[in-house]
Design an enzyme around this catalytic site. Structure first.
Site, PDB file in Angstrom:
ATOM      1  N   ARG A 297      47.562 102.671  87.132  1.00 54.47           N
ATOM      2  CA  ARG A 297      47.658 102.219  85.741  1.00 54.47           C
ATOM      3  C   ARG A 297      48.900 101.666  85.463  1.00 54.47           C
ATOM      4  O   ARG A 297      49.113 100.644  84.644  1.00 54.47           O
ATOM      5  CB  ARG A 297      47.243 103.347  84.904  1.00 54.47           C
ATOM      6  CG  ARG A 297      46.943 103.139  83.614  1.00 54.47           C
ATOM      7  CD  ARG A 297      46.633 104.221  82.668  1.00 54.47           C
ATOM      8  NE  ARG A 297      45.113 104.274  82.481  1.00 54.47           N
ATOM      9  CZ  ARG A 297      44.335 103.495  81.781  1.00 54.47           C
ATOM     10  NH1 ARG A 297      44.768 102.902  80.821  1.00 54.47           N
ATOM     11  NH2 ARG A 297      43.046 103.695  81.871  1.00 54.47           N
TER      12      ARG A 297
ATOM     13  N   GLU B 257      45.917 107.511  73.483  1.00 50.05           N
ATOM     14  CA  GLU B 257      47.122 107.334  74.450  1.00 50.05           C
ATOM     15  C   GLU B 257      47.956 106.042  74.016  1.00 50.05           C
ATOM     16  O   GLU B 257      49.129 106.013  73.874  1.00 50.05           O
ATOM     17  CB  GLU B 257      46.745 107.074  75.896  1.00 50.05           C
ATOM     18  CG  GLU B 257      46.234 108.348  76.529  1.00 50.05           C
ATOM     19  CD  GLU B 257      45.934 107.909  77.872  1.00 50.05           C
ATOM     20  OE1 GLU B 257      44.754 107.170  77.916  1.00 50.05           O
ATOM     21  OE2 GLU B 257      46.339 108.466  78.865  1.00 50.05           O
TER      22      GLU B 257
END
Ligand code: MTE
Ligand code: HPA
Ligand code: MOS
Length: 777
Positions: free
Chosen positions: A324, A726
């Protein structure tokens, strides 16, 4: 029947989604009546466990004397690795994560044995009494040291597009350097806890605080040498997870279950805060080396970055976190020629894990740091350099990993924020202030965010739900997601209420339970509402369709024309209360409950080339922060913050704004005051709130303006909303760069301040000193 709901014809404006609603447990939270795992009444005969921890970062265990532990008051049993009937492993992906260390310890705080006693205090007291003889081995503590030793938990990764080396060589201007960004403790208010209750015929029930009940079921079954069907894991809610209970609740669940199975008695394992912080993994810190080439305007021509994280002693989720990070290095910027390397440094520290953003923030901050430098070198406002490099619309729109950005709203979003925050006027006011203020310096920054939504491991993007309509017309919902304060239950209840056309008061949600919905994914990657909302919608829609068919049979007209809204069913010109229709349907034997399922379409990922379409869509945002720094002490204050976040068609604006506020402050803590510090012996010394400083109410800006950007998701997400959990954690990059801007004012913006994160007062003073030295040189 479409996504927008079917009820609007008869009751215009009626909707259960897109409206601000309090969190489903808000009243229980404030009244102290919400049950967390430790509030569940204890079963008679319950015992309490504590863990005995390693005091060395890397050592062979030559001998353990547990006699004093066994002799301690109230102790019932002491268990070691040899007492685990099944696999001594709680690793989520790679099996390198022992529940109890056996022969080798790999970090200070690693569990060695389980003490079970009559009370929590007696167990903790006894756990300290073991005499362990270690033969010490060399320890690696930092990611830089891990890189130097080529000590990795996984093979390093590389993503490249174009020819970064050649483009760099040709570029008229170049910057290169390094950056260190520290890790972060999740600091959930409710610590790790598991309560294991043995059931008949080898069954085991585990009540625990976890984002991932199915994984807990799996780990417990393995540790006990049982099948998954023997184990039921339940979680009503967590007092925060923030990624720290995605995989790392497993150790606690497994240890409690092993003790309970062995003693045939219920065992509760509740971590004390210091133990929790010593034992569990945190956000990965990252070290970066970068080389970026750019033109006279500030357009990036080549970008190369080599990052290494502190994975800790085992792999845990470090691989997906690094992936990520790689896929967020670009943030909102088009990079034609780019080479990204990432490695997961194996260190003798806690095994680092998921934390809100999951490597995304660590990936994106590096390029933001470089853009900040480019702007200073060119004497331009950083916002202008940012805009110049934004992804285009219809051109310059393919990410380094090959996914086309088809939903880019960053241009409009930033333009709106720039105007509403009066960025340019305040920039001038700050310059005037600084010209007249030798000690206090103000700084400001606007930073953008683009964040990919979906698990970057494609198969995890699936969810299930179970919806029951009872004969009295009340509705009980169960889904695979877990509630950690983020409001997933509230959103799923809204979706179900909307689909059935009933008021929220009819709908209740029950604890997440592996015996109700099977094979669930962690509630993570911000996908909780996206996945479980769709699954619950699927279940509710099936029930509604059966009810509509029944209503048409009973009252005439077409099933497709039956409308459900505001607790009323509209059929063939008649209006029936929902509960009456339900009652009548039951009497004619209509199935009033249903399961539901969802799998996110269109995802792909090739891990070997690091290319594909890992994300369903992108969420966007931007923030402007203004700070004042005391250049004599390094103290600083956030004066004002403006956030604009793209939640698509928000399911619940009140909850989404709360998520943005919370993520902003949490991310600000990461980048400023929250410092993890290990001593030379490898012990984490910041293992309690006395030494580890999370933001307090007084650190929130007095002027805090959070708004949602008006947008709709181009992807077919639940009611065209976007995830919110997030991405806003990246918004406080603006705080970090505002501090850097204020420091840079010390040298009249001629010098790039070398500033690592967290920008503690000490780090700020170091940077000021460096700027002063460079300015006078
Ligand atoms: N909000 C609260 N109050 N508590 C939490 O623990 N976790 C965050 C975010 N917001 C968290 C939170 C993290 S790490 C994630 S991945 C998402 O919530 C998970 O929930 P969602 O997918 O339902 O948004
Ligand atoms: N986020 C959280 N957990 C995960 C992810 C992610 O992107 N991928 C795999 N596990
Ligand atoms: Mo969140 S870090 O994906 O649990």
């Amino acid at each position: 029947m479409n996504d927008a709901g079917t009820a609007v014809l008869q009751t215009p404006g009626w909707t259960a989604v897109g409206v601000a609603r309090p969190h489903e447990s808000a009243a229980l939270h404030v009244l102290g009546q919400a049950h967390y795992t430790d509030d569940i009444p204890e079963v008679r005969g319950t015992l309490h466990a504590a863990l005995g921890l390693s005091s060395k970062p890397h050592a062979r265990i030559m001998a353990i004397d547990l006699v004093p532990v066994r002799a301690s008051r109230g102790v019932v049993a002491v268990l070691t690795a040899a007492d685990i009937p099944g696999a001594n492993d709680c690793g989520p992906i790679i099996h390198d994560d022992p529940i109890l260390a056996d022969a080798l310890v790999q970090y200070v705080g690693q569990p060695l044995f389980i003490v079970v006693a009559d009370t929590h205090d007696n167990a903790r007291r006894a756990a300290r009494l073991a005499q362990v003889t270690y033969e010490e081995l060399p320890a690696i503590l930092t990611p830089q040291a891990a890189r130097a030793a080529q000590s990795y938990v996984l093979p390093p990764m590389r993503l490249a597009r174009g020819d970064a080396a050649a483009a760099f060589a040709r570029a008229p201007h170049k910057v290169s350097g390094e950056l260190y960004v520290g890790g972060q403790e999740q600091f959930y208010l409710e610590g790790q806890i598991a309560y294991a209750i043995p059931k008949e015929d080898s069954g085991m029930q585990v009540l625990c605080s976890t984002q991932h009940p199915s994984e807990m079921q799996h780990v417990v079954a393995h540790a006990l040498g049982l099948h998954s069907h023997h184990v039921v894991v339940e979680c009503r809610r967590m007092g925060g997870g923030f990624g720290g209970k995605e995989s790392q609740s497993a150790l606690w669940a497994a240890a409690a279950a092993v003790a309970a199975a062995r003693l045939k008695r219920p065992v509760k394992l509740r971590a004390d805060r210091d133990d929790d912080m010593l034992v569990t993994g945190k956000r990965h810190c990252f070290h970066y080396e970068y080389e970026v080439g750019y033109d006279d305007q500030g357009r990036i021509l080549a970008a190369k970055v080599d990052m290494v994280s502190r994975a800790g002693f085992s792999a845990d989720l470090s691989g997906p976190v690094a992936t990520r990070a790689v896929c967020h290095f670009d943030n909102t910027y088009y990079l034609s020629d780019v080479e990204i390397r990432a490695a997961c440094g194996k260190t003798n520290t806690q095994s680092n894990t998921a934390f809100r953003g999951f490597g995304g923030p660590q990936g994106a901050i590096a390029l933001e740091y470089v853009i900040d430098e480019i702007a200073r070198k060119l004497g331009r406002d950083a916002l202008d350099i940012r805009k110049l490099n934004f992804y285009g619309v219809g051109e310059r729109d393919v990410t380094p990993y090959g996914q086309r950005v088809v939903d880019n709203v960053i241009h409009e979003l930033v333009a709106e924020l720039e105007a509403s925050s009066e960025y340019r006027a305040r920039r001038q006011a700050i310059a005037s202030f600084n010209a007249a203020s030798p000690v206090l310096k103000k700084g400001m920054a606007l930073t953008p965010v683009k964040f990919g939504i979906a698990f970057n491991v494609s198969h995890l993007n699936q969810a299930g739900a179970l919806v029951h309509v009872y004969v009295d017309g009340s509705v009980l919902v169960n889904h695979g997601g877990t509630e950690m304060g983020q409001g997933v239950n509230t959103k799923v209840m809204q979706v179900v209420a909307h689909e059935l056309g009933v008021e929220m008061a009819r709908v209740r949600i029950s604890a997440t339970d592996t015996s109700k919905v099977a094979n669930t994914s962690a509630t993570a990657a911000s996908t909780g509402a996206d996945l479980n909302g769709k699954a619950a919608q699927d279940a509710a829609r099936q029930i509604r369709e059966r009810l509509a068919a029944f209503a048409a049979r009973a009252h005439g007209g077409n099933a497709e024309d039956v409308r459900f809204a505001a607790d009323t069913v509209f059929v063939n010109g008649r209006e029936l209360p929902f509960n009456e229709l339900v009652q009548a349907a039951y009497l004619t034997r209509v199935q009033l409950w249903s399961d539901g399922y969802y799998a996110t379409p269109g995802l792909s990922w090739d891990a070997s080339t690091m290319t594909g379409n890992p994300f369903q869509y992108f969420a966007y945002g931007a923030a402007v922060s203004e700070v004042v720094v005391d250049t004599l002490t390094g103290e600083w204050k956030l004066l004002r913050a403006d956030c604009l976040y793209d939640a698509g068609n928000s399911l619940n604006p009140a909850i989404d704004i709360g998520q943005v506020e919370g993520a902003f402050i949490q991310g600000m803590g990461w980048l400023t005051t929250e410092e993890l510090w290990w001593n030379a012996g490898g012990k984490l010394m910041t293992h309690a709130p006395s030494t580890y400083k999370i933001p307090a109410v007084s650190d929130c800006p007095q002027d805090f303006r959070v708004r949602l950007f008006k947008n709709t998701n181009v992807a077919d997400s639940i009611h065209r909303s976007k995830a919110v959990g997030e991405p806003p954690l990246l918004l406080p990059f603006s705080v970090f760069f505002a501090i850097r801007d204020a420091i840079s004012a010390v040298g009249d913006h001629q010098v790039n301040p070398p500033l690592n994160a967290p920008a503690t007062s000490e780090e700020i003073l170091k940077a000021i000193t460096a700027v002063q030295a460079a300015s006078t040189a």
